[in-house]
Structure formats: structure tokens, C-alpha cells
Design an enzyme around this catalytic site. Structure first.
Site, PDB file in Angstrom:
ATOM      1  N   ARG A 129       1.141  -1.278  -0.113  1.00 14.06           N
ATOM      2  CA  ARG A 129       0.214  -0.182  -0.093  1.00 14.06           C
ATOM      3  C   ARG A 129       1.068   1.066   0.135  1.00 14.06           C
ATOM      4  NH1 ARG A 129      -4.453   1.793   4.505  1.00 14.06           N
ATOM      5  NH2 ARG A 129      -4.843   4.084   3.641  1.00 14.06           N
TER       6      ARG A 129
ATOM      7  N   ARG B 241      -6.051   2.449  -2.422  1.00 14.95           N
ATOM      8  CA  ARG B 241      -5.300   1.545  -1.822  1.00 14.95           C
ATOM      9  C   ARG B 241      -5.347   0.200  -2.265  1.00 14.95           C
ATOM     10  NH1 ARG B 241      -9.009   4.040   2.583  1.00 14.95           N
ATOM     11  NH2 ARG B 241      -9.226   5.518   0.876  1.00 14.95           N
TER      12      ARG B 241
ATOM     13  N   ASP C 283      -6.979  -1.760   2.983  1.00 16.74           N
ATOM     14  CA  ASP C 283      -6.990  -0.904   4.114  1.00 16.74           C
ATOM     15  C   ASP C 283      -7.636  -1.775   5.341  1.00 16.74           C
ATOM     16  OD1 ASP C 283      -7.104   1.060   5.786  1.00 16.74           O
ATOM     17  OD2 ASP C 283      -8.795   2.138   4.895  1.00 16.74           O
TER      18      ASP C 283
ATOM     19  N   ASP D 170      -8.851  -1.794   9.094  1.00 17.51           N
ATOM     20  CA  ASP D 170      -9.157  -1.051  10.547  1.00 17.51           C
ATOM     21  C   ASP D 170      -9.739  -1.781  11.492  1.00 17.51           C
ATOM     22  OD1 ASP D 170      -8.087   1.415   9.278  1.00 17.51           O
ATOM     23  OD2 ASP D 170     -10.123   1.846   8.066  1.00 17.51           O
TER      24      ASP D 170
END
Length: 785
Positions: free
Chosen positions: A365, A374, A377, A379
């Protein structure tokens, strides 16, 4: 002045003569203060009212004149406090009137609040003045802006709040400067950073008792006036001296750097949700993922594989996959999003490091700017019920409740009663509110999501250079709004004994390919190849026979049509499934949902193919007898769907049995996005039960359960549903058509009803005729035409 209560007995006085908002000014600590005086005289004006004669009451005109005369005569007098002034007015003005009980309130206005002091006094026959009950001090309409709230937007701007503080106090024993008290409270609130008004109220209460130890009780109310457009909201709390003294916590103070709207800072005063309480055992976390460059499915699968390879992480469940419009930075490709449920012994910050390594080291990334395209990702959305607030990590994720592409997949993994650790609302409620809200098109073009069922790309884990030309293939459904055209799965039987069209010609490859050509020309969506009749009681072929029927056909279709035809293989045998996938099959359609072959789930997980799971019971020989769908004990299951009708009970029992299989699939690594549900018309169901399944399809599609023992949540929300009524016996029984080929009209009616009740895919023999039925059904029920 005597502070003891009057011992004299007197008549209870229910009448009041009052003077309100009398303008008055006096020197208080060398400062001329404008005031309002409010006076209540408790009296008995029975005679005045009956005789209409003022001499039996108190003349309020005289009272007003006496106050103003006293003001003029004492304009040079400097009082130590407002309390001192009030006592003089009571003694020298109020009790000159014909009364024994009086209440005097003095009001003064400061810059952002008002202070009022109310003294309640009685006078005895020997002219001793004493307190009645408690005096009252009110700091009202204290208006201040502060950081307070649980939502993201509340963290990035100050919110207006209004405080009203009522103190019960003996002003004969305490003569504080209450204007300074109000200013101190104002300054404290201005520089605080609470999540809840409840915590703010308690700490203001504590501060009051610290500033004025003689307070008997304190009621603090806080209103938020700008959070809900049609209402002010807030709380109030009354505490006495004993209750405050028993609290073992100090007044919460905030460091200057944590009282800021420039970055997300959220306090955490709850010991149960603080990271310092993390033990070394297992923890449950939820990870949101997104990808919009490269081969998105490969990126996601690689990330999951690396998580599973970590010795302190186990991926327990995946959500469905969703295609979403980009948010914040709009000029970029659509994203593929979803969520993972993991078990880990890592701390939140250790887990964060693992995720960042996968993003930047493994999947390369590159972050040119915030919210840019990207490869992946990752999270942390939730970690148990902890609240983490550091410069590099916020849990719960600060923007989760404003993103459908996070909440929809997350709500597939958590039950409806799962409470957001900060907002104290069920996360499912946040999703409902978000779905009903007006989308902010400056943040995201649309909040709509498209469900994706990925089709295999040969093969998922090749190195990057060889993957560059590979296309991400998938089936797509708008399951949130039910706006996707019904997909047509055409049945291609390679069997001599199928109930509807079994014949020796089915085993001829050339004859079979003519049918395939016809299906292709009629734009069917999926061709379902079957080499084994599964009608109840049928004789099952040897596995080699099934393999020799199916594999050549799959290869020939793939050779002729390549990726332009989607091939499903109807088999319950894992060996046939694996060889079919290697030959080019895209989907496995298993009438047993894995109950006939315990290796099936391993194959499905290994090749990441879509998996149609059909509900049945027993085996081919016994299924027709296993038709008792009475309500069974839920045991460790918490069912979130209220069963009202007999049909609700039937489909719930079907859903419970399918969910039991799904839980086993998850344990083997099958992803939720691979699963297509089939309630199993004609399998272990009698006529009325087949009709119930069709009619109660909406209930089936919303099924939700939580296993309190295994802590696994399974829901059918936004899972594609396949319905296969084509030519089946229950249609023949109702219409009187004994021959399967004569049941076209009955099938048409069943397909139409199925579309109306929510089926996403229909499996049919008569694909030409049913193509028109689907077109009409979609036009009527989905307004697609």
C-alpha cells in the site's frame, strides 16, 4: 440574627402577596450591582377578600415604595455580599409589613449566567428572625460551549450547553460570592471533554461541594440545545453532602492537549473499557477491510491468509463482500468492502502493527494522501468492548457509524443487541438510522451497496506478475433495496434418470452441447450441470460415473465459452466438486449443504467458490419421511425473529438447521460471501410445507440467531436466496399434472410468487419460458423493466 427555627405555633398560611422584578441597585464590594427583587409575603387575606378591604392584607404599592425608599436612603452603603443585602431588606423592609413569613429573592445577571438567592424567613413575637427550611441559591442559564458527546461530529466542534444549578443552603451560615462560583463552574465546563452529560453533571456537583462545603443538597441540570433540531435534551442530578462524600473519585481534570477539536480525543473513565485492563487471554476484534486497486479479491484473500498465519490471530468469520462508492476523496475507483471477526491474544496496538505490516509490507500500500486509492485498508472497528483513544489508534473506529460500507458487513457479524461501547446504542440501530438519513453527497456519491459473490479466478494466489491480466469476476445483487434482476439458473441434467427429463441422450456430449448453445443464446445467467439424480428414493450412481458425466461437459463448455458462461455443478460429493472446479466450474450447488460428505467444506474453502447450500434432512432414501417441522427447543440459541404463525415456525426450523451447517462451514474457513441459500423446495417437505416456504420467504431472508455457547452470530440478511420449484411434485399434486413436463404453467406461477416474495435466483428446466416469467416478475415486483 437568630438562626433557630421559630418555636411559636401559628396558623398555616396559604395566601401570598407578591412583588416581582422590582428593579434595585446597591453597592456590593464597591461595585454597583443592578438587581431584581422578588418578594413573597405569606399571609391570610380571608378578611380582605371577603370584605374587599385592603387594610386586612398587605399593600404591594406600599411595599414597592418602601423598597425604593430604602434603596435611595442606603445608596452609599457598601454591602459585603448579596446575602448581606438580602438580610437587610428582610429585616428593614419586608418585616415592616403586616406579616410573619416572607421570602425574598435577589437576582443579578452576570456575563453568561444569572444568580438568584432566595431567603425564607419568619419573625417571632419578640422580633427574632429565623430561617424556614432551607435557603436556595440558583445559578441559572449558565451558557457555555464545550466538547461533549459521543458522535464524531461532536468531537470536532464545541457544543452549546446550558446549566442550571439549584443549591439548598443555610445562608445564615454561608456567605459565599456565588458569582465567583458561577464563573469557576463556567471555566471548568469550557475546558472539559466529557462523552456524556451524566459525567459532566456529576463533576459539577463535586465541584460545588468543594467550593461551598456548607451546601446541604445540590441539583445540577445540563441541557444540550443544538444536538437535536426539534428538541433540547439533557439530564439533571440531585446529590446531598453525604452522597458526594461517599464517592471515592476526584473531580475529573483534563489536560490542555486533550481539550481540542483539532483531532479526535475521547475520554474513557470506565475501568471496564480501559486498555490497561486487557489480559493475556483471547479477545474478539472486528476488522473492516477495503480495496480499490489491483485484484481486489486477491488482496483481501491474501490479507486474510496472513492474519490466519499469525500464531496469535484466528479469523473466525467473514462478512459478505460489498461494492461501494468511494468516500471523502471521490475521484477514484469503487471499493470492495467487508468485515472480519477475529480471535486474538494481541493487544490493540500489537494488532494494529500486524495490520499495518500487511498493508504496507505485504500488499505494498502507498499512501499519497488521506483516503487515496489503496490495495488494502485494514481498520480495527471494535475490540471486545474497549475504548482506546491514542494518537495512533481509536477504538471503536471514530467514523464507523457514518459508513454503510462498514456497518452493513459489521452487522452481519454482531447480533442486534450488541451495544456500541461509546454511544450505548445497539450498532444495528445506528445502521437503521444511517439507512434512513439523507445521504451527504459531498462525502460520498451514494451510500448504496451492491452485494458481490466472487467467482473464482484461476488461481487466487499466483504471484503478482501473473495476476495482472486476471479479471475480478463476480455475481452482483442489490440486496439492500431488492433491485437486482432475478438471475436464471438453467438445469442441464447429464443423467438418464432425472425425474423431469431423464434419458440416455443426456449422456451424449454433442446433444448436451446443443442444449448449452441454446441456453447461451437465451442469455441464461448460470448453467447448472448435474450428473446425479437427487429425487427422493433414487438410486445413486457410483462416484466415477458421476465424474465421467460431469467433468467432460464442464471442460467442453469452458473450452467453447470461456468466462462468458457461468457454470454451476450440482453435486454433494467433494471429489466431484474439486475436479469440476479444476475443470472450470464456477459454483458448487450441494443439495445436502455438506451433510452427505464431510470433506465438502474443505474443498469449498480451498477454492473460494460460491456454494449453494440446499436444506434437506436425512439422505436420498429417508428425506421424504422427515417432514415434522414442529417448533424445537432453541437450546443455546437466541433467535431474534418472533415466530407468530405456523409458517414462521417451519422456516425457522429450516433456518436453524442450515445455520448449524453454516457454523461448521465457518470453522472450516468458508466465507460468508461464498454462500447462497436454498430453503430446499421438494426436499424433506410435504406439499403445505413447500407452499409455506415460498410464502414465508421474507421471514426466512431476515433470520438471525446467536449461539450463546459458541458466541457465533449467523444472519441471513443480504444473503442471496435461490428457489427451485421447477416441475416439482407439489406443483403436479396441486395442478393434477402427473408428468413433470406438463408442469410449466404451475412452475411459472411458483417462480412469479418466488420473485414477489424475494428470491434472487431461480433454478428452472424450461429456461426459455421462465426467462419471460422472470422479466414480468421483475417488472411487477421490482419495477425493473
Amino acid at each position: 440574627m437568630n438562626t433557630e427555627h421559630s418555636q411559636s405555633t401559628c396558623k398555616i398560611l396559604n395566601d401570598v402577596v407578591m412583588v416581582k422584578n422590582l428593579e434595585y441597585s446597591a453597592l456590593i464590594k464597591n461595585k454597583l450591582q443592578p438587581l431584581h427583587v422578588n418578594t413573597k409575603f405569606l399571609t391570610d387575606f380571608a378578611l380582605a377578600s371577603s370584605t374587599d378591604d385592603l387594610k386586612y392584607s398587605i399593600n404591594y404599592a406600599v411595599v414597592c415604595r418602601d423598597f425604593k425608599n430604602y434603596e435611595k436612603e442606603h445608596k452609599e452603603q457598601n454591602y459585603n455580599s448579596v446575602v448581606s443585602l438580602a438580610k437587610h431588606l428582610i429585616k428593614d423592609v419586608a418585616f415592616k409589613q403586616n406579616c410573619q413569613n416572607v421570602s425574598v429573592e435577589l437576582e443579578l445577571k452576570e456575563e453568561n449566567f444569572e444568580v438568584s438567592l432566595t431567603l425564607n424567613r419568619t419573625i417571632s413575637d419578640d422580633k427574632n428572625i429565623s430561617i424556614v427550611g432551607n435557603d436556595c441559591v440558583t445559578i441559572k442559564n449558565l451558557s457555555v460551549s464545550t466538547i461533549i458527546g459521543i458522535f464524531t461530529f461532536e468531537r470536532f466542534q464545541k457544543q452549546p450547553v446550558v446549566l442550571n444549578i439549584d443549591l439548598e443552603i443555610n445562608l445564615d451560615e454561608n456567605d459565599s460570592d456565588f458569582s465567583i462560583v458561577g464563573s469557576t463552574i463556567s471555566n471548568y465546563v469550557e475546558n472539559s471533554n466529557f462523552k456524556t452529560v451524566e459525567a459532566l453533571v456529576l463533576n459539577v456537583n463535586k465541584m460545588i461541594y468543594k467550593l461551598i462545603p456548607f451546601v446541604n443538597s445540590c441539583n445540577v441540570g445540563v441541557l444540550k440545545t443544538d444536538i437535536i433540531e426539534y428538541s433540547d435534551v439533557g439530564v439533571s442530578s440531585k446529590r446531598n453532602k453525604k452522597e458526594i462524600s461517599e464517592l471515592d473519585s476526584e473531580i475529573v481534570e483534563f489536560a490542555d492537549e486533550n481539550v481540542t477539536t483539532d483531532r479526535f480525543v475521547i475520554p474513557n473513565l470506565n475501568q471496564e473499557t480501559q486498555t490497561k485492563q486487557i489480559d493475556t487471554g483471547d479477545h474478539i476484534a472486528f476488522i473492516a477491510f477495503g480495496s480499490n486497486i489491483g485484484h481486489q479479491l486477491h488482496n483481501i484473500l491474501q490479507a486474510i491468509e496472513e492474519l490466519n498465519l499469525h500464531d496469535k490471530i484466528e479469523v473466525l468469520q467473514t462478512s459478505s463482500l460489498y461494492k461501494s462508492k468511494p468516500m471523502y476523496y471521490l475521484d477514484q475507483p469503487d471499493f470492495i468492502n467487508g468485515c472480519l471477526k477475529i480471535k486474538t491474544t494481541l493487544t490493540p496496538h500489537e494488532l494494529l502493527k500486524v495490520l499495518k505490516d500487511i498493508e504496507y509490507l505485504s500488499l505494498k500500500r502507498i499512501k499519497h494522501f488521506d483516503n487515496c486509492p489503496r490495495t488494502i485498508d485494514l481498520d480495527i472497528i471494535l475490540y471486545d468492548s474497549l475504548i482506546v483513544n491514542t494518537s495512533d489508534l481509536n477504538i471503536p473506529h471514530i467514523r464507523m457509524i457514518e459508513r454503510t460500507f462498514v456497518l452493513v458487513p459489521l452487522c452481519e457479524l454482531i447480533p442486534p443487541d450488541f451495544i456500541h461501547p461509546v454511544t450505548a446504542e445497539p450498532v444495528h440501530d445506528h445502521l437503521k438510522q444511517l439507512m434512513e438519513s439523507e445521504p451527504k453527497t459531498d462525502l460520498q456519491e451514494s451510500i448504496d451497496l451492491i452485494s458481490l459473490v466472487p467467482l473464482p479466478t484461476r488461481f487466487p494466489m499466483l504471484d503478482e506478475d501473473k495476476n495482472k491480466s486476471l479479471k475480478f469476476r463476480y455475481l452482483e445483487y442489490d440486496l439492500v433495496h431488492s433491485k437486482t434482476a432475478t438471475q436464471l439458473m438453467a438445469i442441464l441434467n447429464i443423467t438418464p434418470d432425472s425425474f423431469s427429463d431423464g434419458c440416455e441422450a443426456n449422456l451424449d456430449l454433442e446433444s448436451t452441447m446443443k442444449k448449452v448453445d441454446e441456453m447461451y443464446e437465451n442469455n441464461v445467467d448460470i448453467i447448472d450441470v448435474g450428473g446425479c439424480s437427487t429425487r427422493p428414493g433414487s438410486l445413486q450412481p457410483l462416484i466415477d460415473d458421476e465424474m465421467n458425466r460431469v467433468i467432460p461437459v464442464v471442460k467442453e463448455i469452458k473450452k467453447k465459452y470461456a468466462e462468458s458462461v457461468i457454470i454451476s455443478v450440482d453435486t454433494y460429493r467433494s471429489e466431484v466438486a474439486e475436479e469440476a472446479i479444476k475443470a472450470g466450474a464456477d459454483i458448487i450447488n450441494d443439495i445436502s449443504a455438506g451433510t452427505f460428505d464431510d470433506k465438502m467444506y474443505d474443498v469449498i474453502a480451498k477454492y473460494n467458490v460460491p456454494y449453494v447450500i440446499n436444506h434437506t434432512r436425512g439422505d436420498i432414501k429417508t428425506m421424504a419421511k422427515l417432514v415434522d417441522y414442529g417448533q424445537t427447543d432453541d437450546g443455546d440459541l437466541k433467535i431474534y425473529n418472533k415466530r407468530i404463525t405456523k409458517e414462521d415456525i417451519i422456516v425457522t426450523e429450516i433456518a436453524k438447521e442450515l445455520s448449524s451447517n453454516i457454523e461448521k462451514m465457518y470453522a472450516k474457513g468458508v466465507k460468508r460471501w461464498q454462500i447462497i441459500l436454498d430453503p430446499g423446495l421438494g426436499f424433506a417437505k410435504n406439499l403445505s410445507q413447500n407452499l409455506s416456504v415460498i410464502r414465508d420467504l421474507p421471514f426466512f431472508k431476515q433470520y438471525k440467531q446467536f449461539d450463546v455457547k459458541t458466541k457465533t452470530y449467523i444472519s441471513f440478511d443480504y444473503m442471496p436466496v435461490l428457489l427451485g420449484p421447477s416441475r416439482k411434485k407439489f406443483i403436479g399434486t396441486i395442478t393434477g399434472k402427473e408428468t413433470a413436463a406438463e408442469r410449466i404453467n404451475g412452475t411459472s406461477a411458483s417462480i412469479t410468487a418466488g420473485i414477489g416474495f424475494g428470491s434472487d435466483i431461480v433454478r428452472v428446466h424450461d429456461f426459455k419460458e421462465m426467462k419471460d416469467v422472470c422479466l414480468m416478475g421483475d417488472a411487477i415486483y421490482k419495477n425493473i423493466h
